[in-house]
Design a protein around this motif. Structure first.
Motif, PDB file in Angstrom:
ATOM      1  N   ILE A  38      -7.327  -0.847 -13.770  1.00 57.59           N
ATOM      2  CA  ILE A  38      -6.587   0.414 -13.637  1.00 57.59           C
ATOM      3  C   ILE A  38      -5.118   0.235 -14.008  1.00 57.59           C
ATOM      4  O   ILE A  38      -4.546   1.028 -14.760  1.00 57.59           O
ATOM      5  CB  ILE A  38      -6.729   0.963 -12.209  1.00 57.59           C
ATOM      6  N   VAL A  39      -4.520  -0.846 -13.507  1.00 56.62           N
ATOM      7  CA  VAL A  39      -3.100  -1.054 -13.811  1.00 56.62           C
ATOM      8  C   VAL A  39      -2.915  -1.301 -15.313  1.00 56.62           C
ATOM      9  O   VAL A  39      -1.956  -0.818 -15.921  1.00 56.62           O
ATOM     10  CB  VAL A  39      -2.527  -2.217 -12.982  1.00 56.62           C
ATOM     11  N   THR A  40      -3.844  -2.040 -15.934  1.00 54.26           N
ATOM     12  CA  THR A  40      -3.760  -2.270 -17.375  1.00 54.26           C
ATOM     13  C   THR A  40      -3.844  -0.952 -18.134  1.00 54.26           C
ATOM     14  O   THR A  40      -3.098  -0.717 -19.091  1.00 54.26           O
ATOM     15  CB  THR A  40      -4.893  -3.210 -17.822  1.00 54.26           C
ATOM     16  N   LEU A  41      -4.731  -0.074 -17.674  1.00 55.14           N
ATOM     17  CA  LEU A  41      -4.847   1.247 -18.286  1.00 55.14           C
ATOM     18  C   LEU A  41      -3.538   2.023 -18.149  1.00 55.14           C
ATOM     19  O   LEU A  41      -3.068   2.674 -19.092  1.00 55.14           O
ATOM     20  CB  LEU A  41      -5.985   2.007 -17.600  1.00 55.14           C
ATOM     21  N   GLN A  93      -3.010  -7.361   3.871  1.00 51.45           N
ATOM     22  CA  GLN A  93      -4.296  -8.057   3.972  1.00 51.45           C
ATOM     23  C   GLN A  93      -5.405  -7.178   3.415  1.00 51.45           C
ATOM     24  O   GLN A  93      -5.562  -6.058   3.903  1.00 51.45           O
ATOM     25  CB  GLN A  93      -4.606  -8.388   5.444  1.00 51.45           C
ATOM     26  N   PRO A  94      -6.194  -7.569   2.426  1.00 53.66           N
ATOM     27  CA  PRO A  94      -5.959  -8.721   1.559  1.00 53.66           C
ATOM     28  C   PRO A  94      -4.745  -8.485   0.663  1.00 53.66           C
ATOM     29  O   PRO A  94      -4.292  -7.348   0.553  1.00 53.66           O
ATOM     30  CB  PRO A  94      -7.238  -8.781   0.736  1.00 53.66           C
ATOM     31  N   TRP A  95      -4.284  -9.519   0.000  1.00 57.49           N
ATOM     32  CA  TRP A  95      -3.020  -9.393  -0.743  1.00 57.49           C
ATOM     33  C   TRP A  95      -3.107  -8.384  -1.883  1.00 57.49           C
ATOM     34  O   TRP A  95      -2.103  -7.841  -2.302  1.00 57.49           O
ATOM     35  CB  TRP A  95      -2.553 -10.748  -1.267  1.00 57.49           C
ATOM     36  N   TYR A  96      -4.348  -8.118  -2.382  1.00 58.79           N
ATOM     37  CA  TYR A  96      -4.461  -7.171  -3.495  1.00 58.79           C
ATOM     38  C   TYR A  96      -4.828  -5.773  -3.006  1.00 58.79           C
ATOM     39  O   TYR A  96      -5.398  -4.983  -3.729  1.00 58.79           O
ATOM     40  CB  TYR A  96      -5.479  -7.672  -4.526  1.00 58.79           C
ATOM     41  N   SER A  97      -4.516  -5.474  -1.758  1.00 59.42           N
ATOM     42  CA  SER A  97      -4.829  -4.169  -1.198  1.00 59.42           C
ATOM     43  C   SER A  97      -4.399  -3.022  -2.118  1.00 59.42           C
ATOM     44  O   SER A  97      -3.226  -2.858  -2.434  1.00 59.42           O
ATOM     45  CB  SER A  97      -4.122  -4.047   0.152  1.00 59.42           C
ATOM     46  N   ALA A  98      -5.391  -2.232  -2.562  1.00 55.17           N
ATOM     47  CA  ALA A  98      -5.121  -1.181  -3.552  1.00 55.17           C
ATOM     48  C   ALA A  98      -4.118  -0.147  -3.040  1.00 55.17           C
ATOM     49  O   ALA A  98      -3.333   0.389  -3.809  1.00 55.17           O
ATOM     50  CB  ALA A  98      -6.430  -0.477  -3.933  1.00 55.17           C
ATOM     51  N   ARG A  99      -4.127   0.122  -1.761  1.00 56.72           N
ATOM     52  CA  ARG A  99      -3.191   1.082  -1.154  1.00 56.72           C
ATOM     53  C   ARG A  99      -1.745   0.712  -1.430  1.00 56.72           C
ATOM     54  O   ARG A  99      -0.860   1.558  -1.470  1.00 56.72           O
ATOM     55  CB  ARG A  99      -3.395   1.091   0.367  1.00 56.72           C
ATOM     56  N   LEU A 146     -10.556  -6.328  -6.720  1.00 63.25           N
ATOM     57  CA  LEU A 146      -9.430  -6.880  -7.494  1.00 63.25           C
ATOM     58  C   LEU A 146      -9.567  -6.580  -8.987  1.00 63.25           C
ATOM     59  O   LEU A 146      -8.609  -6.142  -9.634  1.00 63.25           O
ATOM     60  CB  LEU A 146      -9.324  -8.385  -7.258  1.00 63.25           C
ATOM     61  N   ALA A 147     -10.786  -6.818  -9.533  1.00 59.55           N
ATOM     62  CA  ALA A 147     -10.993  -6.598 -10.968  1.00 59.55           C
ATOM     63  C   ALA A 147     -10.716  -5.142 -11.329  1.00 59.55           C
ATOM     64  O   ALA A 147     -10.055  -4.833 -12.332  1.00 59.55           O
ATOM     65  CB  ALA A 147     -12.415  -6.981 -11.362  1.00 59.55           C
TER      66      ALA A 147
END
Lengths: 219, 269
Positions: B71-74, B121-127, B65-66
């Protein structure tokens, strides 16, 4: 009545060269203060500073004994109303233009149509002009509509930048009569005006501030 | 019906260079002088996408998650830099404000879509998160650049009206409200137009990609609807935030028009 409206040591810079102007003057109740001077002497800038549309380096302005900084800026501008030389024209008809300021939060009173019509006649404009698209007005018509718009807001002091610049002799003198009638119509009014015309000197109660003379003493 | 991705081999990928050759021949024949940028662009495309392919593989495996948030912030930072370079009228665009508004709108809308609508699943799945947030960013970046640029150009062209409103006793917000309306409209119009013509004129890239990847077209369409609506929301929120934070920059502390507005276009004052 020296303490009706006065400014002390208003100091400002002009252009990139930074020529400095320092001026003081006063306006009596019911009176007219005429600002003169050659082009580039800082006449328009002084008007904008007095209306708090532009900032100065130092100096103070007092209206009815109150320092300008103690009055909220929006309220100050509503009381000391500046009318630019180039008239501001909004989309819509002349009537829309006259009504426009009344939609602002600071305006408690409502637009008065009959007062507007009366003003148009005094400025040699016909009633029919109210329905005209404001963008199609001639320069002289737009200048008079903008003047009327400021007057309908009932300010205490009108700041005018060459109100007769784009007018022919006949409508120019109508504007002059209109203004001198306005300033004496009720107590507590005054006019500060930039003007190249000399014909205003003969009116009683007119004082002249010559920026051309003033700044020779300074810098 | 064949299902699944048809793999592209190295040889097949190399064949696509034939397309560059065609473009290059046209450029050379007509002396368009596009050969150098064309070759450079092709090389960059290969390198950047290959690298991102490896990076994504890695990120999807780690799925932390971190890491995703970093990455998204970047991505937001790069997008806001690009956006602020596209606003000639706003001077040196306000990078920080652009970043904040992109970050907030992307995370707000993106989280709603990922957590509530798609709920992997999980909700923050990077895909899911990275492509979704990327699509939001790409579109809001253009939107905020358009609207900020429009705000400044409107203010410059209506400077007389704004000054008149101020001298009637208007607050800065009242004085620029018409300009703000135009700016928001400019920022949102492309998105709204694409809502109108989607599926009629173009099949959007994401949907096409899913279909090529073997997905059921009806499922692909559902995804596309969600994506279109989330982009519209993110653009609207991003533009509004940026303009609300930027318009004060046009005025001085005492609510006069900032001298920078006059000098920015060289004339007046």
């Amino acid at each position: 009545m020296a303490d009706f409206f006065y400014f002390e040591n208003i100091s400002y810079h002009l252009g990139a060269a930074g020529r400095r102007v320092i001026v003081s003057a006063s306006l009596a109740e019911g009176g007219v203060l005429l600002i003169k001077g050659p082009s580039g002497a800082g006449k328009t800038t002084l008007l904008k500073i007095l209306a708090r549309l532009q900032e100065c380096d130092s100096g103070q302005v007092f209206f009815k004994g109150e320092n300008w900084l103690t009055i909220p800026v929006q309220l100050w501008r509503a009381m000391i109303s500046c009318n630019s030389q180039k008239p501001a024209v909004f989309n819509g008809t002349v009537l829309d233009n006259l009504r426009r300021p009344f939609s602002l939060k600071i305006r408690k009173e409502a637009f008065n149509l009959s007062e507007a019509e009366k003003g148009l006649l005094e400025l040699l404009l016909s009633r029919e002009i109210l329905g005209q698209e404001a963008r199609t007005l001639s320069g002289g018509e737009a200048a008079r509509v903008a003047l009327l718009r400021s007057v309908l807001l009932n300010p205490d002091i009108l700041l005018l930048d060459e109100p007769a610049a784009s007018l022919d002799d006949k409508s120019g003198s109508a504007v002059r009569d209109f203004l001198y009638h306005w300033v004496r119509q009720r107590p507590g009014r005054g006019i500060i005006m930039v003007s190249h015309q000399h014909d205003c000197n003969d009116l009683p109660g007119t004082k002249v501030l010559d920026l051309g003379v003033q700044q020779r003493g300074v810098n | 019906m064949d299902v699944g991705v048809i793999p592209i081999s190295n040889f097949q990928l190399g064949l696509s260079v034939v397309l560059v050759l065609i473009t290059g021949l046209i450029s050379a024949a007509l002396k368009l002088e596009l050969l150098k940028p064309l070759i450079w662009g092709t090389v960059r495309t290969f390198v950047q996408l290959t690298l991102i392919g490896y990076a994504l593989t890695l990120i999807f495996q780690v799925n932390n998650l971190a890491l995703i948030i970093i990455i998204v912030t970047l991505m937001c930072l790069i997008a806001s830099r690009t956006a602020s370079q596209r606003t000639p009228n706003a001077g040196r665009g306000p990078l920080l404000l652009g970043f904040v508004s992109l970050w907030v709108s992307t995370f707000l809308v993106g989280s709603i879509v990922v957590v509530l609508v798609i709920s992997p699943q999980p909700w923050y799945s990077a895909r899911i998160v990275i492509p979704i947030f990327g699509m939001i960013l790409g579109n809001s970046m253009n939107g905020i650049a358009l609207s900020l640029d429009r705000l400044f150009s409107e203010v410059k062209s209506r400077i007389l009206e704004i000054e008149a409103l101020l001298s009637f006793g208007a607050t800065p917000w009242e004085a620029v409200r018409d300009c703000v309306k135009e700016a928001l409209r400019a920022g949102m119009t492309p998105t709204i137009n694409s809502l109108m013509v989607v599926g009629l004129v173009s099949l959007p890239g994401m949907m096409t990609g899913q279909i090529l990847g073997g997905a059921d077209p009806q499922q692909a369409v559902r995804y596309q609807i969600v994506v279109m609506l989330m982009i519209a929301a993110a653009v609207a929120i991003g533009c509004l935030l940026l303009i609300l934070m930027s318009y004060k920059r046009l005025f001085t502390k005492t609510d006069a028009i900032s001298p920078a507005v006059f000098t920015a276009d060289g004339n007046k004052r």
